[in-house]
Design a protein around this motif. Structure first.
Motif, PDB file in Angstrom:
ATOM      1  N   LYS A  73       0.930  -1.303  -0.018  1.00 47.04           N
ATOM      2  CA  LYS A  73       0.169   0.045   0.135  1.00 47.04           C
ATOM      3  C   LYS A  73       1.048   1.364  -0.024  1.00 47.04           C
ATOM      4  O   LYS A  73       0.403   2.266  -0.615  1.00 47.04           O
ATOM      5  CB  LYS A  73      -0.970   0.222   1.325  1.00 47.04           C
ATOM      6  CG  LYS A  73      -2.074  -0.890   1.219  1.00 47.04           C
ATOM      7  CD  LYS A  73      -2.940  -0.807   2.369  1.00 47.04           C
ATOM      8  CE  LYS A  73      -4.049  -2.022   2.081  1.00 47.04           C
ATOM      9  NZ  LYS A  73      -5.007  -1.950   3.123  1.00 47.04           N
ATOM     10  N   ARG A  74       1.996   1.118   0.848  1.00 44.18           N
ATOM     11  CA  ARG A  74       2.866   2.352   0.613  1.00 44.18           C
ATOM     12  C   ARG A  74       3.404   2.846  -0.642  1.00 44.18           C
ATOM     13  O   ARG A  74       3.568   3.704  -0.963  1.00 44.18           O
ATOM     14  CB  ARG A  74       4.142   2.031   1.876  1.00 44.18           C
ATOM     15  CG  ARG A  74       5.060   3.063   1.947  1.00 44.18           C
ATOM     16  CD  ARG A  74       6.130   2.550   2.674  1.00 44.18           C
ATOM     17  NE  ARG A  74       6.414   3.557   4.033  1.00 44.18           N
ATOM     18  CZ  ARG A  74       7.290   3.503   4.689  1.00 44.18           C
ATOM     19  NH1 ARG A  74       8.194   2.308   4.620  1.00 44.18           N
ATOM     20  NH2 ARG A  74       7.721   4.427   5.332  1.00 44.18           N
ATOM     21  N   GLN A  75       3.718   1.537  -1.292  1.00 48.11           N
ATOM     22  CA  GLN A  75       4.235   1.722  -2.979  1.00 48.11           C
ATOM     23  C   GLN A  75       3.164   2.210  -3.730  1.00 48.11           C
ATOM     24  O   GLN A  75       3.610   3.085  -4.620  1.00 48.11           O
ATOM     25  CB  GLN A  75       4.836   0.493  -3.285  1.00 48.11           C
ATOM     26  CG  GLN A  75       6.074   0.238  -2.462  1.00 48.11           C
ATOM     27  CD  GLN A  75       6.754  -1.258  -2.797  1.00 48.11           C
ATOM     28  OE1 GLN A  75       6.033  -2.183  -2.897  1.00 48.11           O
ATOM     29  NE2 GLN A  75       8.170  -1.307  -3.243  1.00 48.11           N
ATOM     30  N   LEU A  76       2.141   1.698  -3.532  1.00 46.78           N
ATOM     31  CA  LEU A  76       0.833   2.255  -4.598  1.00 46.78           C
ATOM     32  C   LEU A  76       0.537   3.682  -4.222  1.00 46.78           C
ATOM     33  O   LEU A  76       0.334   4.390  -5.092  1.00 46.78           O
ATOM     34  CB  LEU A  76      -0.271   1.230  -4.283  1.00 46.78           C
ATOM     35  CG  LEU A  76       0.035  -0.276  -4.956  1.00 46.78           C
ATOM     36  CD1 LEU A  76      -1.099  -1.004  -4.335  1.00 46.78           C
ATOM     37  CD2 LEU A  76       0.111  -0.066  -6.458  1.00 46.78           C
ATOM     38  N   LYS A  77       0.493   4.236  -2.839  1.00 46.76           N
ATOM     39  CA  LYS A  77      -0.073   5.666  -2.482  1.00 46.76           C
ATOM     40  C   LYS A  77       1.006   6.564  -3.238  1.00 46.76           C
ATOM     41  O   LYS A  77       2.011   6.538  -3.261  1.00 46.76           O
ATOM     42  CB  LYS A  77       0.065   5.374  -0.996  1.00 46.76           C
ATOM     43  CG  LYS A  77      -0.529   6.973  -0.577  1.00 46.76           C
ATOM     44  CD  LYS A  77      -0.490   7.248   0.865  1.00 46.76           C
ATOM     45  CE  LYS A  77      -1.410   8.207   1.338  1.00 46.76           C
ATOM     46  NZ  LYS A  77      -0.462   9.518   1.075  1.00 46.76           N
ATOM     47  N   GLY A  78       0.554   7.448  -4.142  1.00 47.81           N
ATOM     48  CA  GLY A  78       1.139   8.435  -4.796  1.00 47.81           C
ATOM     49  C   GLY A  78       1.811   7.869  -6.101  1.00 47.81           C
ATOM     50  O   GLY A  78       2.633   8.629  -6.458  1.00 47.81           O
ATOM     51  N   MET A  79       1.432   6.824  -6.536  1.00 44.41           N
ATOM     52  CA  MET A  79       2.153   6.090  -7.701  1.00 44.41           C
ATOM     53  C   MET A  79       1.754   6.949  -8.956  1.00 44.41           C
ATOM     54  O   MET A  79       2.743   6.952  -9.722  1.00 44.41           O
ATOM     55  CB  MET A  79       1.682   4.810  -7.726  1.00 44.41           C
ATOM     56  CG  MET A  79       2.216   3.937  -8.772  1.00 44.41           C
ATOM     57  SD  MET A  79       1.765   2.208  -9.112  1.00 44.41           S
ATOM     58  CE  MET A  79       2.975   1.394  -9.853  1.00 44.41           C
ATOM     59  N   PHE A  80       0.719   7.465  -8.899  1.00 42.11           N
ATOM     60  CA  PHE A  80       0.173   8.412 -10.059  1.00 42.11           C
ATOM     61  C   PHE A  80      -0.269   9.611  -9.457  1.00 42.11           C
ATOM     62  O   PHE A  80      -0.587   9.632  -8.537  1.00 42.11           O
ATOM     63  CB  PHE A  80      -1.025   7.828 -10.903  1.00 42.11           C
ATOM     64  CG  PHE A  80      -0.579   6.199 -11.385  1.00 42.11           C
ATOM     65  CD1 PHE A  80       0.188   6.181 -12.390  1.00 42.11           C
ATOM     66  CD2 PHE A  80      -1.170   5.136 -10.707  1.00 42.11           C
ATOM     67  CE1 PHE A  80       0.286   4.853 -12.805  1.00 42.11           C
ATOM     68  CE2 PHE A  80      -0.748   3.910 -11.105  1.00 42.11           C
ATOM     69  CZ  PHE A  80      -0.086   3.613 -12.142  1.00 42.11           C
TER      70      PHE A  80
END
Length: 109
Positions: free
Chosen positions: A33-40
């Motif tokens: 979730k940490r890596q996905l948050k702010g991915m785009f």
């Protein structure tokens, strides 16, 4: 290792550039979730939430895209899985002084 035993350069005499890409399925499967948050980012520079990132990746898969480029897609980018086909680097440019020197030396002979 002596230079005469080196295999032929696989990237050509001037090298080759390959742009990196992201596996959409791999990101959905392995990213936290940490890596996905702010991915785009959205047009207003707002970062996406975890759920928005997952939704976007699932939508991309539904469009038949297996990989996404990091940055704008390059010429020939294959979204179905192969990514960047590779690009030949241009040969090094000789400066004008070297060209004049080479031209003069060839005329003297």
């Amino acid at each position: 290792m002596p230079t005469e035993n080196r295999p032929e350069d696989p990237f050509g005499p001037n090298g080759r550039t390959f742009h990196i890409h992201l596996s959409v399925r791999g990101a959905l499967r392995d990213f936290s979730k940490r890596q996905l948050k702010g991915m785009f980012r959205f047009e207003g520079s707002r970062e996406c939430t975890v759920d928005e990132a997952k939704d976007h990746l699932l939508e991309v898969l539904a469009q038949g895209k297996e990989v996404l480029p990091f940055g704008p897609p390059c010429d020939g980018f294959d979204f179905t899985g192969n990514g960047c086909p590779g690009h030949d680097n241009p040969p090094p440019v000789a400066n004008a002084h070297d060209l004049v020197s080479m031209d003069c030396s060839s005329r003297d002979r």
